[in-house]
Design an enzyme around this catalytic site. Structure first.
Site, short mmCIF file in Angstrom:
data_model
loop_
_atom_site.label_atom_id
_atom_site.label_comp_id
_atom_site.label_asym_id
_atom_site.label_seq_id
_atom_site.Cartn_x
_atom_site.Cartn_y
_atom_site.Cartn_z
N ASP A 313 48.39 27.93 38.76
CA ASP A 313 47.36 28.64 38.02
C ASP A 313 46.23 27.66 37.69
O ASP A 313 46.46 26.44 37.62
CB ASP A 313 47.94 29.25 36.73
N LYS A 409 42.46 50.22 42.37
CA LYS A 409 40.99 50.26 42.43
C LYS A 409 40.46 49.88 43.81
O LYS A 409 39.26 49.94 44.06
CB LYS A 409 40.42 49.34 41.36
N LYS A 421 39.29 43.50 46.45
CA LYS A 421 40.74 43.57 46.64
C LYS A 421 41.09 44.33 47.91
O LYS A 421 42.05 43.99 48.60
CB LYS A 421 41.40 44.22 45.41
N VAL A 447 48.59 47.86 34.06
CA VAL A 447 49.83 47.52 33.38
C VAL A 447 49.57 47.35 31.89
O VAL A 447 48.52 46.85 31.48
CB VAL A 447 50.47 46.23 33.95
N SER A 450 49.00 43.43 29.49
CA SER A 450 48.29 42.30 30.08
C SER A 450 47.11 41.92 29.19
O SER A 450 46.63 42.73 28.39
CB SER A 450 47.81 42.64 31.48
N VAL A 454 43.61 47.75 28.18
CA VAL A 454 42.95 48.49 27.12
C VAL A 454 43.71 48.40 25.80
O VAL A 454 43.11 48.51 24.73
CB VAL A 454 42.77 49.96 27.56
N ARG A 539 30.80 54.60 32.24
CA ARG A 539 29.95 53.47 32.60
C ARG A 539 29.92 53.30 34.11
O ARG A 539 30.82 53.77 34.81
CB ARG A 539 30.49 52.21 31.92
#
Length: 699
Positions: A313, A409, A421, A447, A450, A454, A539
């Site tokens: 990471d 997405k 992606k 998920v 995370s 939201v 949006r």
């Protein structure tokens, strides 16, 4: 009194007491069998032999390694085994040394010895429990109702009985099974079904309800919560099966009900053998290993006995915390934290050469939709070319299996993140046809839990007193818990032969406004009364409902009921390599308009919305300054890099098409100006509010 008991129950003193009981049991066995004539059959030579045999067996047994204040079935089994061995040895002695021993004596002696050894030890537990309860302050215990008359419900009753200091008493069990009604567990009766829960709470004066059904779906949890919450009681639950990889539950795991519980689904039925076949004994590399999905991948992979795990990471803090967590909970698994970027080709080559992994899970990606709308060059560099670099190096080093973590997405994308992606999926599919490594992607939705989802946003807004912002009353998203998503990713990785894009069954889409209401209720407030829900409007780049398949794609079932395969080979452009070269050049010079145009050409179905780059970011976009390569569109600037004001008409006018042949005359000077421009832009304060359900999933 307790000190006296503890002094008696020391190892050395217990052995002496046990030997005395052993001899006493033999005498009692003769008395029971022959009554007054027992001395005619009894030989005193039995006693020294039995003493020696007993001392030897006791010294080799584990009877003295146990804490008898916690005695249970396991301890009883040890007692039975010890008594049987002693009497079998005694019978063997009498047979070979031709000592007369009535055949009925060993069975009687065995039973007596079990009762003597067990009774003494279990009496210790009963006495200590009694003394503890007596020492507790006399105050009324809090009445508790347990929903679920199964193994977990039994465990909760047993543990609460063993811990009187918690001052809680289970007064009734709730279960929907008619066969269990009016039956008892540890003296606690099943008093009704969950439909009767509100009345039962009042009838029994319950102050707390514990949901003891780890396998229950979210609909059941939500129903129980709604029925109980109206009665002003505390509601706790055990973790769901997704959180319990080993299936063990204890009292310390009881917690408040979370929004994840309300969306819980049936536990995933995993083919453990197939997962073990490609993870056990293997070296596994997880990119984005410090993120939400990446760290959970490391945790679950550790359960399948890999040789080592490399968690790679670019963010050091989460990677360090993961290393510490794994060292504590999975000490038998070697985990190597590696800090670096998947965009660095030389670095990735060194990592793959050094560790030589057999399996790679590629979870590293930028997934924040609004940020990637404003930074398409970074999305392309990380999501597409970071994937290509990692995948190419994996193939070069002979990796057996490469699994890309993708997103819903990517289907008919309306934003840069989704388009990047989808392009990454194409990259690994093309490599699969060219290399020996089996490349595959796993596509799923949002998920819960995370860092960019939201839920944390809503929680912060609730803590601040509201309002909770939702873009549209009908906006829906597919949701999955992180442990469930990772379980299915591991299962899909076992099923892939190469080239597949797997789709996970995400269930039914959830209305974001319903999610907001549930979260407000779980926080102890009333939606719309205590905490306002504000509708802000859709949006740019946001859909009402995400899709899992494009119109051009079909899906076919796999052996697992929640995993499907999308077939989309026809969607990959034949000149993908050429387009990627153009995309790489455009990303190098941050030619945003050209990047978007190229993504439109590469990804069928990608239709960027009007005003794409204004998605939550209050920046003005105008033609690039003279001398810069292509259309940067981040403000018309003078030679010094300062912004010029623009008229309203100029703001409405679309930026000109970029010149693909444009090259800066002085690259170093242009780079210096570009850095200065970026530094100036950082002083702005963009609205980085997360789109509903469109935050990061793995990073």
């Amino acid at each position: 009194m307790e000190e006296l008991i503890e002094q008696i129950y020391t190892r050395k003193k217990l052995r002496i007491v046990d030997i005395v009981l052993l001899n006493l049991c033999l005498i009692i066995a003769f008395l029971l069998r022959f009554e007054g004539a027992w001395l005619n059959y009894f030989h005193f030579s039995y006693l020294p032999v039995l003493t020696l045999l007993g001392a030897a067996v006791f010294s080799l047994s584990n009877l003295y390694d146990r804490m008898w204040q916690y005695a249970s079935i396991g301890e009883l089994f040890s007692i039975v085994k010890t008594a049987l061995i002693i009497n079998l040895l005694f019978m063997t002695y009498s047979y070979f040394w031709q000592v007369v021993l009535p055949r009925s004596i060993p069975p009687i002696n065995t039973i007596l010895l079990i009762f003597a050894l067990g009774g003494m030890r279990f009496s210790f537990r009963l006495l200590t429990d009694y003394l503890e309860q007596k020492s507790q302050k006399k105050k009324p215990a809090k009445h508790v109702l347990v929903v679920g008359a199964g193994d977990v419900g039994e465990m909760i009753i047993r543990e609460l009985n063993r811990h009187p200091e918690l001052n809680k008493k289970v007064v009734g069990l709730i279960d929907d099974d008619p066969a269990k009604q009016n039956l008892q567990i540890h003296g606690v009766e099943v008093v009704g079904s969950r439909e009767e829960l509100p009345q039962l709470i009042k009838e029994y004066g319950a102050k707390e309800v514990i949901i003891a059904i780890p396998s229950a779906p979210g609909t059941v949890i939500k129903d129980i919560y709604q029925r109980a919450s109206k009665q002003n009681v505390k509601i706790k639950t055990v973790p769901g099966m997704y959180e319990l990889l080993n299936g063990d539950i204890d009292l310390s795991q009881l917690r408040e009900v979370r929004v994840e519980d309300l969306l819980r689904r049936d536990a995933v039925d995993l083919d453990i053998d197939s997962i073990c076949s490609y993870l056990a004994g293997k070296t596994v590399l997880v990119t984005g290993g410090g993120g939400s999905i990446g760290s959970e991948l490391c945790r679950q992979i550790a359960e399948y006995n890999p040789r080592k795990i490399i968690a790679l990471d670019s963010y050091e803090n989460t990677t360090y915390m993961l290393q510490r967590e794994m060292a504590k909970h999975n000490p038998g698994v070697d985990i190597y934290p590696v800090i670096g970027s998947v965009r660095d080709e030389g670095f990735m080559q060194e990592v793959l050469e050094e560790f030589a992994p057999e399996v790679v899970f590629h979870a590293a990606a930028y997934k924040h939709v609004p940020l990637m709308e404003h930074n398409p060059a970074e999305a392309v560099k990380n999501n597409i070319f970071g994937t290509r670099i990692t995948a190419q190096q994996a193939a070069a080093q002979g990796v057996d299996r490469f699994v890309l973590i993708s997103t819903d997405k990517a289907v008919n994308p309306s934003n840069v993140m989704g388009a990047s992606k989808r392009t990454a999926e194409m990259v690994i599919q093309k490599l699969d046809a060219e290399e020996e490594t089996d490349f595959m992607a796993v596509r799923f939705g949002n998920v819960l839990g995370s860092a960019g989802s939201v839920v944390p946003l809503f929680k912060r807004q609730i803590e601040e007193g509201g309002p909770v912002t939702v873009t549209h009353r009908e906006v829906r998203r597919y949701f999955m818990t992180i442990p469930e998503a990772v379980q299915l990713v591991l299962q899909a990785g076992a099923q892939g032969d190469g080239g597949e894009v797997f789709l996970l069954d995400m269930g039914e889409p959830v209305r974001i406004i319903d999610l907001a209401r549930d979260l407000i209720s779980l926080s102890g407030y009333r939606p719309e009364k205590d905490i306002e829900i504000k509708i802000t409007g859709l949006r740019p780049g946001e859909k009402l409902v995400e899709e899992m398949l494009t119109d051009r794609e079909s899906n076919r079932a796999t052996e697992h009921e929640r995993i499907f395969i999308s077939t989309m080979e026809e969607n990959i452009p034949e000149d993908l390599t050429k387009r990627l070269a153009e995309l790489a050049e455009s990303a190098t010079y941050s030619q945003e308009e050209k990047i978007v145009k190229l993504l439109e050409e590469i990804v069928p179905g990608y239709r960027p919305k009007e005003g794409r780059r204004h998605a939550g970011l209050d920046f003005y976009h105008a033609p690039a300054a003279k001398g810069t390569p292509g259309s940067k569109s981040r403000g018309d600037r003078t030679e010094s890099g300062s912004q010029k004001s623009a008229s309203p008409a100029e703001r409405e006018a679309p930026p000109p098409s970029p010149d693909p042949t444009a090259v800066p005359g002085d690259l170093e000077e242009w780079q210096r100006q570009n850095r200065a421009r970026r530094k100036q832009e950082k002083t702005a304060k963009p609205d980085l509010t997360v789109l509903e359900g469109e935050g990061e999933k793995g990073k």
